[in-house]
Design a protein around this motif. Sequence first.
Motif, PDB file in Angstrom:
ATOM      1  N   TYR A 246      25.467  32.985  27.229  1.00 25.05           N
ATOM      2  CA  TYR A 246      24.778  33.081  28.513  1.00 25.05           C
ATOM      3  C   TYR A 246      24.172  34.472  28.649  1.00 25.05           C
ATOM      4  CZ  TYR A 246      27.991  29.200  29.483  1.00 25.05           C
ATOM      5  OH  TYR A 246      28.708  28.033  29.414  1.00 25.05           O
ATOM      6  N   THR A 247      22.927  34.544  29.056  1.00 29.13           N
ATOM      7  CA  THR A 247      22.295  35.809  29.407  1.00 29.13           C
ATOM      8  C   THR A 247      22.285  35.912  30.926  1.00 29.13           C
ATOM      9  OG1 THR A 247      20.927  35.848  27.421  1.00 29.13           O
ATOM     10  CG2 THR A 247      20.227  37.233  29.259  1.00 29.13           C
ATOM     11  N   ILE A 248      22.864  37.001  31.436  1.00 32.04           N
ATOM     12  CA  ILE A 248      23.077  37.137  32.873  1.00 32.04           C
ATOM     13  C   ILE A 248      22.360  38.385  33.374  1.00 32.04           C
ATOM     14  CG2 ILE A 248      24.820  37.223  34.702  1.00 32.04           C
ATOM     15  CD1 ILE A 248      26.831  36.119  32.721  1.00 32.04           C
ATOM     16  N   GLU A 249      21.717  38.265  34.511  1.00 31.23           N
ATOM     17  CA  GLU A 249      20.968  39.392  35.081  1.00 31.23           C
ATOM     18  C   GLU A 249      21.903  40.284  35.894  1.00 31.23           C
ATOM     19  OE1 GLU A 249      17.766  40.031  34.347  1.00 31.23           O
ATOM     20  OE2 GLU A 249      17.875  38.285  33.010  1.00 31.23           O
ATOM     21  N   CYS A 250      22.798  40.944  35.169  1.00 34.09           N
ATOM     22  CA  CYS A 250      23.695  41.904  35.816  1.00 34.09           C
ATOM     23  C   CYS A 250      24.193  42.889  34.778  1.00 34.09           C
ATOM     24  CB  CYS A 250      24.876  41.206  36.496  1.00 34.09           C
ATOM     25  SG  CYS A 250      26.104  40.523  35.373  1.00 34.09           S
ATOM     26  N   ASN A 251      24.640  44.038  35.232  1.00 35.76           N
ATOM     27  CA  ASN A 251      25.279  45.018  34.370  1.00 35.76           C
ATOM     28  C   ASN A 251      26.550  44.419  33.770  1.00 35.76           C
ATOM     29  OD1 ASN A 251      27.365  47.441  34.105  1.00 35.76           O
ATOM     30  ND2 ASN A 251      25.316  48.322  33.983  1.00 35.76           N
ATOM     31  N   TRP A 252      26.887  44.800  32.558  1.00 38.79           N
ATOM     32  CA  TRP A 252      28.050  44.227  31.883  1.00 38.79           C
ATOM     33  C   TRP A 252      29.344  44.443  32.668  1.00 38.79           C
ATOM     34  CZ3 TRP A 252      32.239  47.062  29.827  1.00 38.79           C
ATOM     35  CH2 TRP A 252      32.087  48.458  29.849  1.00 38.79           C
ATOM     36  N   LYS A 253      29.422  45.559  33.394  1.00 41.74           N
ATOM     37  CA  LYS A 253      30.635  45.858  34.153  1.00 41.74           C
ATOM     38  C   LYS A 253      30.807  44.936  35.356  1.00 41.74           C
ATOM     39  CE  LYS A 253      29.590  50.210  34.744  1.00 41.74           C
ATOM     40  NZ  LYS A 253      28.334  50.189  33.963  1.00 41.74           N
ATOM     41  N   VAL A 254      29.699  44.415  35.881  1.00 46.84           N
ATOM     42  CA  VAL A 254      29.803  43.474  36.999  1.00 46.84           C
ATOM     43  C   VAL A 254      30.581  42.240  36.556  1.00 46.84           C
ATOM     44  CG1 VAL A 254      28.503  41.931  38.523  1.00 46.84           C
ATOM     45  CG2 VAL A 254      27.719  44.275  38.170  1.00 46.84           C
ATOM     46  N   PHE A 255      30.284  41.740  35.360  1.00 51.16           N
ATOM     47  CA  PHE A 255      31.007  40.573  34.852  1.00 51.16           C
ATOM     48  C   PHE A 255      32.477  40.912  34.647  1.00 51.16           C
ATOM     49  CE2 PHE A 255      32.557  37.480  31.851  1.00 51.16           C
ATOM     50  CZ  PHE A 255      31.933  36.298  32.234  1.00 51.16           C
ATOM     51  N   CYS A 256      32.758  42.103  34.100  1.00 52.76           N
ATOM     52  CA  CYS A 256      34.152  42.519  33.889  1.00 52.76           C
ATOM     53  C   CYS A 256      34.883  42.658  35.221  1.00 52.76           C
ATOM     54  CB  CYS A 256      34.195  43.834  33.123  1.00 52.76           C
ATOM     55  SG  CYS A 256      33.555  43.737  31.432  1.00 52.76           S
ATOM     56  N   ASP A 257      34.246  43.296  36.202  1.00 52.39           N
ATOM     57  CA  ASP A 257      34.867  43.456  37.519  1.00 52.39           C
ATOM     58  C   ASP A 257      35.233  42.105  38.123  1.00 52.39           C
ATOM     59  OD1 ASP A 257      34.495  46.185  37.313  1.00 52.39           O
ATOM     60  OD2 ASP A 257      32.834  46.280  38.742  1.00 52.39           O
ATOM     61  N   ASN A 258      34.324  41.146  37.983  1.00 56.17           N
ATOM     62  CA  ASN A 258      34.561  39.808  38.517  1.00 56.17           C
ATOM     63  C   ASN A 258      35.801  39.185  37.885  1.00 56.17           C
ATOM     64  OD1 ASN A 258      33.531  37.282  39.980  1.00 56.17           O
ATOM     65  ND2 ASN A 258      33.600  36.569  37.863  1.00 56.17           N
ATOM     66  N   TYR A 259      35.964  39.413  36.592  1.00 54.90           N
ATOM     67  CA  TYR A 259      37.120  38.875  35.866  1.00 54.90           C
ATOM     68  C   TYR A 259      38.417  39.547  36.310  1.00 54.90           C
ATOM     69  CZ  TYR A 259      39.876  37.472  31.739  1.00 54.90           C
ATOM     70  OH  TYR A 259      40.834  36.949  30.891  1.00 54.90           O
ATOM     71  N   LEU A 260      38.322  40.804  36.727  1.00 59.12           N
ATOM     72  CA  LEU A 260      39.499  41.642  36.938  1.00 59.12           C
ATOM     73  C   LEU A 260      39.932  41.756  38.397  1.00 59.12           C
ATOM     74  CD1 LEU A 260      38.523  44.502  34.453  1.00 59.12           C
ATOM     75  CD2 LEU A 260      40.360  42.824  34.157  1.00 59.12           C
ATOM     76  N   ASP A 261      39.464  40.862  39.256  1.00 64.50           N
ATOM     77  CA  ASP A 261      39.813  41.013  40.676  1.00 64.50           C
ATOM     78  C   ASP A 261      41.088  40.264  41.064  1.00 64.50           C
ATOM     79  OD1 ASP A 261      39.093  38.342  40.967  1.00 64.50           O
ATOM     80  OD2 ASP A 261      37.530  38.708  42.458  1.00 64.50           O
ATOM     81  N   GLY A 262      41.891  39.907  40.061  1.00 63.70           N
ATOM     82  CA  GLY A 262      43.189  39.313  40.349  1.00 63.70           C
ATOM     83  C   GLY A 262      43.132  37.959  41.015  1.00 63.70           C
ATOM     84  N   GLY A 263      42.100  37.193  40.732  1.00 62.12           N
ATOM     85  CA  GLY A 263      41.946  35.874  41.341  1.00 62.12           C
ATOM     86  C   GLY A 263      41.443  35.912  42.768  1.00 62.12           C
ATOM     87  N   TYR A 264      41.047  37.102  43.233  1.00 63.48           N
ATOM     88  CA  TYR A 264      40.598  37.294  44.616  1.00 63.48           C
ATOM     89  C   TYR A 264      39.483  36.309  44.992  1.00 63.48           C
ATOM     90  CZ  TYR A 264      39.703  40.501  48.631  1.00 63.48           C
ATOM     91  OH  TYR A 264      39.578  41.080  49.852  1.00 63.48           O
ATOM     92  N   HIS A 265      38.520  36.133  44.060  1.00 65.12           N
ATOM     93  CA  HIS A 265      37.357  35.309  44.391  1.00 65.12           C
ATOM     94  C   HIS A 265      37.558  33.815  44.110  1.00 65.12           C
ATOM     95  CE1 HIS A 265      36.779  35.675  40.017  1.00 65.12           C
ATOM     96  NE2 HIS A 265      35.927  34.660  40.085  1.00 65.12           N
ATOM     97  N   VAL A 266      38.642  33.469  43.427  1.00 65.74           N
ATOM     98  CA  VAL A 266      38.808  32.087  42.965  1.00 65.74           C
ATOM     99  C   VAL A 266      38.791  31.060  44.101  1.00 65.74           C
ATOM    100  CG1 VAL A 266      40.385  30.479  41.812  1.00 65.74           C
ATOM    101  CG2 VAL A 266      39.915  32.729  40.804  1.00 65.74           C
ATOM    102  N   PRO A 267      39.574  31.224  45.185  1.00 71.30           N
ATOM    103  CA  PRO A 267      39.557  30.182  46.221  1.00 71.30           C
ATOM    104  C   PRO A 267      38.240  30.073  46.972  1.00 71.30           C
ATOM    105  CG  PRO A 267      40.845  32.069  46.947  1.00 71.30           C
ATOM    106  CD  PRO A 267      40.537  32.298  45.494  1.00 71.30           C
ATOM    107  N   PHE A 268      37.420  31.110  46.901  1.00 72.14           N
ATOM    108  CA  PHE A 268      36.142  31.094  47.612  1.00 72.14           C
ATOM    109  C   PHE A 268      34.999  30.589  46.733  1.00 72.14           C
ATOM    110  CE2 PHE A 268      38.808  34.616  49.106  1.00 72.14           C
ATOM    111  CZ  PHE A 268      39.024  34.211  50.410  1.00 72.14           C
ATOM    112  N   ALA A 269      35.024  30.941  45.454  1.00 75.75           N
ATOM    113  CA  ALA A 269      33.901  30.626  44.560  1.00 75.75           C
ATOM    114  C   ALA A 269      34.185  29.481  43.599  1.00 75.75           C
ATOM    115  CB  ALA A 269      33.521  31.878  43.767  1.00 75.75           C
ATOM    116  N   HIS A 270      35.463  29.218  43.283  1.00 79.04           N
ATOM    117  CA  HIS A 270      35.824  28.196  42.286  1.00 79.04           C
ATOM    118  C   HIS A 270      36.806  27.208  42.912  1.00 79.04           C
ATOM    119  CE1 HIS A 270      33.898  30.872  39.500  1.00 79.04           C
ATOM    120  NE2 HIS A 270      34.864  31.758  39.510  1.00 79.04           N
ATOM    121  N   LYS A 271      36.364  26.423  43.849  1.00 78.80           N
ATOM    122  CA  LYS A 271      37.268  25.555  44.600  1.00 78.80           C
ATOM    123  C   LYS A 271      37.934  24.504  43.707  1.00 78.80           C
ATOM    124  CE  LYS A 271      34.891  26.286  48.990  1.00 78.80           C
ATOM    125  NZ  LYS A 271      35.877  27.284  49.415  1.00 78.80           N
ATOM    126  N   ASP A 272      37.199  23.962  42.746  1.00 77.62           N
ATOM    127  CA  ASP A 272      37.807  22.975  41.854  1.00 77.62           C
ATOM    128  C   ASP A 272      38.871  23.627  40.975  1.00 77.62           C
ATOM    129  OD1 ASP A 272      36.236  20.998  42.904  1.00 77.62           O
ATOM    130  OD2 ASP A 272      34.794  20.971  41.255  1.00 77.62           O
TER     131      ASP A 272
END
Length: 416
Positions: free
Chosen positions: A248-274
């Motif tokens: 996948y080619t993503i229009e963001c800085n590489w650290k943005v993707f890493c930060d998203n991965y490293l938020d301790g599941g913070y975003h999961v119930p809001f962004a990944h409901k399934d």
Amino acid sequence: MAMMMMKPINLHFSDLKKLRNPYPNSRPQHARSPNSLLIRKSLETNHSLLEPSQEFARSLIHEFNPHIPIEEALTPPSSWYTSPSFHSLELNQVFFRGWQAVGCTEQIQEGNSFFTGRIGNIEYVVCRDENGKLRAFHNVCRHHASLLASGSGKGSCFVCPYHGWTYGLNGALLKASRITGIKNFNVKEFGLVPLRVAIWGPFILLDLEKDKFDEHDDVGMEWLGSTSEILSTNGVDTSLSYLCRREYTIECNWKVFCDNYLDGGYHVPFAHKDLASGLKLDSYSTTVYEKVSIQRCDGDEDFDRLGSKSLYAFIYPNFMVNRYGPWMDTNLVLPLGPRRCKVIFDYFLDASLKDDEAFVTGSLKDSEQVQMEDITLCESVQRGLESPAYGSGRYAPMVEKAMHHFHCLLHQDLIN
């Protein structure tokens, strides 16, 4: 391999907390007001139009203070995610030093097989020679700098598509076409330039800083520290069958993707409901080690590929291993510029399920859905980082410990 376990590091750097300001030429981080951040952001935006120098990039490093506890700390400034000169500094200080994951052993299982890749401006080729020996080189012809190989495949030699210079898979120059009359030419001095290469578990690693590899080096300890044994005893090994790759080619800085991965599941119930429906998010935990953070979460045993236990390992600076149930996938994040990155997913599966078409199709579909949701998030964050309304943010201390750890490691590499 057996080795002595090391204790997780202290996230709060308590031994340094009493320092008033380790960087006397920079403002204390906690003293930065929202207005000063926006003024700084405006200056950075204007300055970036003039192609900021490495000196300017280095000045941005001290806009983040790793010695402030996570409860009080500000996140790195948006310039870390938008400045072209900062991106260049990261390549030199982070990606061109130490071990970097670049692929998996499935890509070069057989003799005479190879694959190519690129990190920053470094083009590389990894191969096995006819005797099965693992090798890696800069993928550049020594004649007039043409890229030598492309993609992946098999062959007994590399033939330059420009002028036909031919190299063995051991890097030696075998043939230099039409050089009659050339003087002071030593064929032994024009072989491919080698790179340090190694294998840990199912992964291929490169060290772009060194040109030799001591076979007695402990690659696991070099790359993973004390988590080498933790990961290998939790199913990150060669027992799984390779399934496939997606990019996948993503229009963001590489650290943005890493930060998203490293938020301790913070975003999961809001962004990944399934996805959230199959995880027990109250069980989420994070532990950080030398250069690895491990997030764990319990799951519903009957929920597709996730099984009862999920392990998410982030290996600094840009490699992620997700192990759950009979499934494992890896995420390799490659910087393509200050505002763009490529993410390579490799999928692995318990051999007993490899021929279960319904399970494989369903699992890949679920993974694709999560990835599409994450791409939307990451590209949105990048646009926000480029807005003059944002300077720095804050951490949620109970869940974003791994993200803070990542930023501290990055800062450490950038100042060295």
